[in-house]
Motif scaffolding. Structure first.
Motif, PDB file in Angstrom:
ATOM      1  N   PRO A 134       0.841  -1.194   0.000  1.00 43.21           N
ATOM      2  CA  PRO A 134       0.000   0.000   0.000  1.00 43.21           C
ATOM      3  C   PRO A 134       0.881   1.250   0.000  1.00 43.21           C
ATOM      4  N   PRO A 135       0.332   2.404  -0.392  1.00 39.04           N
ATOM      5  CA  PRO A 135       1.157   3.620  -0.473  1.00 39.04           C
ATOM      6  C   PRO A 135       1.859   3.990   0.832  1.00 39.04           C
ATOM      7  N   ASP A 136       1.270   3.666   1.986  1.00 39.19           N
ATOM      8  CA  ASP A 136       1.859   4.053   3.264  1.00 39.19           C
ATOM      9  C   ASP A 136       2.645   2.917   3.923  1.00 39.19           C
ATOM     10  N   PHE A 137       3.126   1.951   3.118  1.00 40.24           N
ATOM     11  CA  PHE A 137       3.723   0.762   3.722  1.00 40.24           C
ATOM     12  C   PHE A 137       4.969   1.071   4.547  1.00 40.24           C
ATOM     13  N   ILE A 138       5.784   2.030   4.133  1.00 37.77           N
ATOM     14  CA  ILE A 138       6.996   2.339   4.900  1.00 37.77           C
ATOM     15  C   ILE A 138       6.626   2.955   6.247  1.00 37.77           C
ATOM     16  N   THR A 139       5.668   3.857   6.248  1.00 33.29           N
ATOM     17  CA  THR A 139       5.212   4.453   7.502  1.00 33.29           C
ATOM     18  C   THR A 139       4.632   3.393   8.430  1.00 33.29           C
ATOM     19  N   ARG A 140       3.868   2.464   7.878  1.00 32.16           N
ATOM     20  CA  ARG A 140       3.276   1.404   8.694  1.00 32.16           C
ATOM     21  C   ARG A 140       4.332   0.501   9.319  1.00 32.16           C
ATOM     22  N   LEU A 141       5.456   0.365   8.674  1.00 33.43           N
ATOM     23  CA  LEU A 141       6.552  -0.413   9.250  1.00 33.43           C
ATOM     24  C   LEU A 141       7.254   0.379  10.352  1.00 33.43           C
ATOM     25  N   PHE A 142       7.509   1.638  10.097  1.00 32.64           N
ATOM     26  CA  PHE A 142       8.232   2.458  11.073  1.00 32.64           C
ATOM     27  C   PHE A 142       7.430   2.681  12.359  1.00 32.64           C
ATOM     28  N   VAL A 143       6.107   2.800  12.267  1.00 32.88           N
ATOM     29  CA  VAL A 143       5.331   3.093  13.483  1.00 32.88           C
ATOM     30  C   VAL A 143       5.348   1.931  14.469  1.00 32.88           C
ATOM     31  N   GLU A 144       5.767   0.746  14.018  1.00 33.57           N
ATOM     32  CA  GLU A 144       5.864  -0.405  14.918  1.00 33.57           C
ATOM     33  C   GLU A 144       7.215  -0.472  15.620  1.00 33.57           C
ATOM     34  N   TRP A 145       8.140   0.403  15.240  1.00 31.49           N
ATOM     35  CA  TRP A 145       9.501   0.295  15.768  1.00 31.49           C
ATOM     36  C   TRP A 145       9.620   0.970  17.134  1.00 31.49           C
ATOM     37  N   ARG A 146      10.130   0.206  18.102  1.00 27.38           N
ATOM     38  CA  ARG A 146      10.414   0.713  19.446  1.00 27.38           C
ATOM     39  C   ARG A 146      11.901   0.517  19.740  1.00 27.38           C
ATOM     40  N   ASP A 147      12.313   0.921  20.919  1.00 28.39           N
ATOM     41  CA  ASP A 147      13.712   0.737  21.300  1.00 28.39           C
ATOM     42  C   ASP A 147      14.107  -0.730  21.370  1.00 28.39           C
ATOM     43  N   ASP A 148      13.140  -1.600  21.692  1.00 33.17           N
ATOM     44  CA  ASP A 148      13.463  -3.023  21.838  1.00 33.17           C
ATOM     45  C   ASP A 148      13.104  -3.843  20.600  1.00 33.17           C
ATOM     46  N   THR A 149      12.769  -3.177  19.494  1.00 36.93           N
ATOM     47  CA  THR A 149      12.385  -3.889  18.277  1.00 36.93           C
ATOM     48  C   THR A 149      13.622  -4.338  17.502  1.00 36.93           C
ATOM     49  N   GLY A 150      13.581  -5.579  17.016  1.00 40.14           N
ATOM     50  CA  GLY A 150      14.654  -6.082  16.170  1.00 40.14           C
ATOM     51  C   GLY A 150      14.221  -6.331  14.747  1.00 40.14           C
ATOM     52  N   LEU A 151      12.906  -6.376  14.525  1.00 38.51           N
ATOM     53  CA  LEU A 151      12.378  -6.702  13.209  1.00 38.51           C
ATOM     54  C   LEU A 151      10.892  -6.385  13.177  1.00 38.51           C
ATOM     55  N   VAL A 152      10.419  -5.828  12.052  1.00 38.65           N
ATOM     56  CA  VAL A 152       8.987  -5.646  11.825  1.00 38.65           C
ATOM     57  C   VAL A 152       8.609  -6.478  10.609  1.00 38.65           C
ATOM     58  N   THR A 153       7.480  -7.158  10.708  1.00 39.79           N
ATOM     59  CA  THR A 153       7.097  -8.108   9.680  1.00 39.79           C
ATOM     60  C   THR A 153       5.600  -8.044   9.432  1.00 39.79           C
ATOM     61  N   SER A 154       5.140  -8.753   8.396  1.00 34.60           N
ATOM     62  CA  SER A 154       3.710  -8.867   8.129  1.00 34.60           C
ATOM     63  C   SER A 154       3.456 -10.163   7.368  1.00 34.60           C
ATOM     64  N   PRO A 155       2.682 -11.080   7.934  1.00 33.24           N
ATOM     65  CA  PRO A 155       2.230 -12.225   7.137  1.00 33.24           C
ATOM     66  C   PRO A 155       1.354 -11.725   5.989  1.00 33.24           C
ATOM     67  N   PRO A 156       1.209 -12.504   4.930  1.00 31.07           N
ATOM     68  CA  PRO A 156       0.344 -12.069   3.830  1.00 31.07           C
ATOM     69  C   PRO A 156      -1.121 -12.323   4.136  1.00 31.07           C
ATOM     70  N   ALA A 157      -1.971 -11.421   3.694  1.00 35.56           N
ATOM     71  CA  ALA A 157      -3.418 -11.620   3.747  1.00 35.56           C
ATOM     72  C   ALA A 157      -3.890 -11.920   2.333  1.00 35.56           C
ATOM     73  N   GLY A 158      -4.402 -13.124   2.121  1.00 35.83           N
ATOM     74  CA  GLY A 158      -4.838 -13.502   0.782  1.00 35.83           C
ATOM     75  C   GLY A 158      -6.095 -12.767   0.367  1.00 35.83           C
ATOM     76  N   ILE A 159      -6.064 -12.175  -0.822  1.00 32.87           N
ATOM     77  CA  ILE A 159      -7.224 -11.457  -1.357  1.00 32.87           C
ATOM     78  C   ILE A 159      -7.447 -11.880  -2.810  1.00 32.87           C
ATOM     79  N   ARG A 160      -8.609 -11.556  -3.331  1.00 31.32           N
ATOM     80  CA  ARG A 160      -8.995 -11.750  -4.736  1.00 31.32           C
ATOM     81  C   ARG A 160      -8.715 -13.172  -5.236  1.00 31.32           C
ATOM     82  N   PRO A 161      -9.218 -14.189  -4.538  1.00 33.07           N
ATOM     83  CA  PRO A 161      -9.041 -15.563  -5.025  1.00 33.07           C
ATOM     84  C   PRO A 161      -9.950 -15.841  -6.217  1.00 33.07           C
TER      85      PRO A 161
END
Length: 365
Positions: A134-161
């Motif tokens: 999505p257009p805001d994907f980088i922001t969505r990753l950064f907002v999860e980052w804290r001092d104790d974060t080592g990695l931000v991830t997202s499983p896939p959500a299947g759409i349009r089968p």
């Protein structure tokens, strides 16, 4: 029997509630400014909706990023498409890198080595080619980052089968894997998922770089253990990033789910034992043997009504065919669990992959 069925239903509804809470969370990250981000997209061959998913990389609403497309072979059919997309977006810093470096038994990691080395930033996102960003994907990753974060991830959500096999794939991706990962993340116990791995470069470099992700059957298992081993947390985005599924066939869906089941067994054995009781099949069997037909129907409605609510609020497929796919998934889960105990290897994109631990054992014998 009813005690088991009641416990299973409570656990099922609790996981749905936690997943919905995670998706409604509004975290505030600790990152100041707009540091440069490198987006690594490994590509290999042509697949469903590939032009759409790769094009989405260029639409980032973020002022400071570069894209590195990584392909292993110079004769790969995807290369003309990537070059065309780069030419169509001259204002975006994007390059195509060709070559392969065998640092592990994982072909994706071998393909990404050159991209990791060429990255010109301290923040690196490894995003599979079939994920729609999505257009805001980088922001969505950064907002999860804290001092104790080592990695931000997202499983896939299947759409349009398209077709029942594709709906079955969505049933596994969303209502099973995605739900449990969101629920676990809400309890501050996130697990990495290889589709999207967002790193602060120094954290992985200090642990040995991309080669360190080749110590397990899959890079997400290795990433989870690496991050936790260094005292950090794996965090998930509040909303899962979408993967357009398109058409699928049943043998392919089965092979993919069997591969992931083996990965979970080899990587997180205690959690895999619990999967023997996943899904509605065993709880419903217990209810059938202990209550009236009305009680069985009520149990069924509450069980799948909860999943329907999660799917609808999440924007996941949720029509009648999808409900039938959820039921088929739950019938298959115990069969899949048993099948995952046979063999420690599988084939992925034409590559025979074996557990790194098994490889080490064979080397010593």
């Amino acid at each position: 029997m009813l005690i088991f069925a009641s416990f299973a239903l409570i656990l099922h509804i609790t996981s749905i509630t936690l997943a919905m809470m995670k998706q409604r969370s509004k975290p505030l990250g600790m990152i100041v400014g707009t540091p440069k981000v490198t987006i690594l997209r490994p590509v290999c061959g042509l697949e469903n909706n590939l032009k759409e998913t790769l094009t989405s990389t260029f639409g980032a609403e973020y002022p400071n990023f570069e894209i590195l497309f990584c392909v292993a072979r110079a004769d790969d059919a995807v290369i003309p498409l990537v070059r065309c997309l780069i030419a169509e977006h001259p204002k975006v810093s994007a390059r195509l890198l060709i070559g392969d470096a065998p640092i592990s038994g994982n072909p994706k990691l071998n393909n990404l080595v050159k991209g990791w080395a060429a990255a010109q930033s301290d923040w690196i996102l490894m995003a599979d080619s079939n994920v729609l960003l999505p257009p805001d994907f980088i922001t969505r990753l950064f907002v999860e980052w804290r001092d104790d974060t080592g990695l931000v991830t997202s499983p896939p959500a299947g759409i349009r089968p398209i077709g029942f096999a594709a709906r079955l794939e969505c049933a596994f991706l969303n209502g099973f894997q995605g739900r449990w990962q969101l629920a676990s993340a809400q309890m501050n116990n996130g697990f990495a998922q290889g589709k999207m791995l967002f790193w602060r470069r120094d954290l992985l470099d200090q642990a040995g770089g991309l080669a360190a992700l080749g110590t397990e059957m899959a890079e997400d298992v290795a990433a989870t253990k690496l991050v936790r081993g260094r005292g950090h947390k794996v965090r998930l985005t509040a909303r899962l990033f979408a993967q357009p599924i398109g058409q699928r066939d049943l043998p392919t869906v089965w092979a993919r789910q069997l591969r992931w089941s083996k990965v979970r067994r080899l990587g997180f054995l205690p959690l895999f034992f619990a999967e023997a009781f996943a899904g509605s099949l065993l709880p419903l069997a217990a209810v059938i043997g202990a209550t009236s037909p009305f009680g069985v129907l009520a149990y069924f409605v509450v069980w799948y009504g909860g999943e329907y609510l999660l799917a609808k609020t999440s924007g996941w497929p949720a029509n009648l065919e999808d409900i039938l796919a959820w039921i088929c998934r739950d019938i298959l889960l115990p069969v899949l669990w048993v099948a995952a105990w046979f063999g420690n290897g599988f084939e992925w994109r034409g590559n025979a992959m074996q557990s790194a631990k098994t490889d080490q054992h064979l080397a010593k014998s």
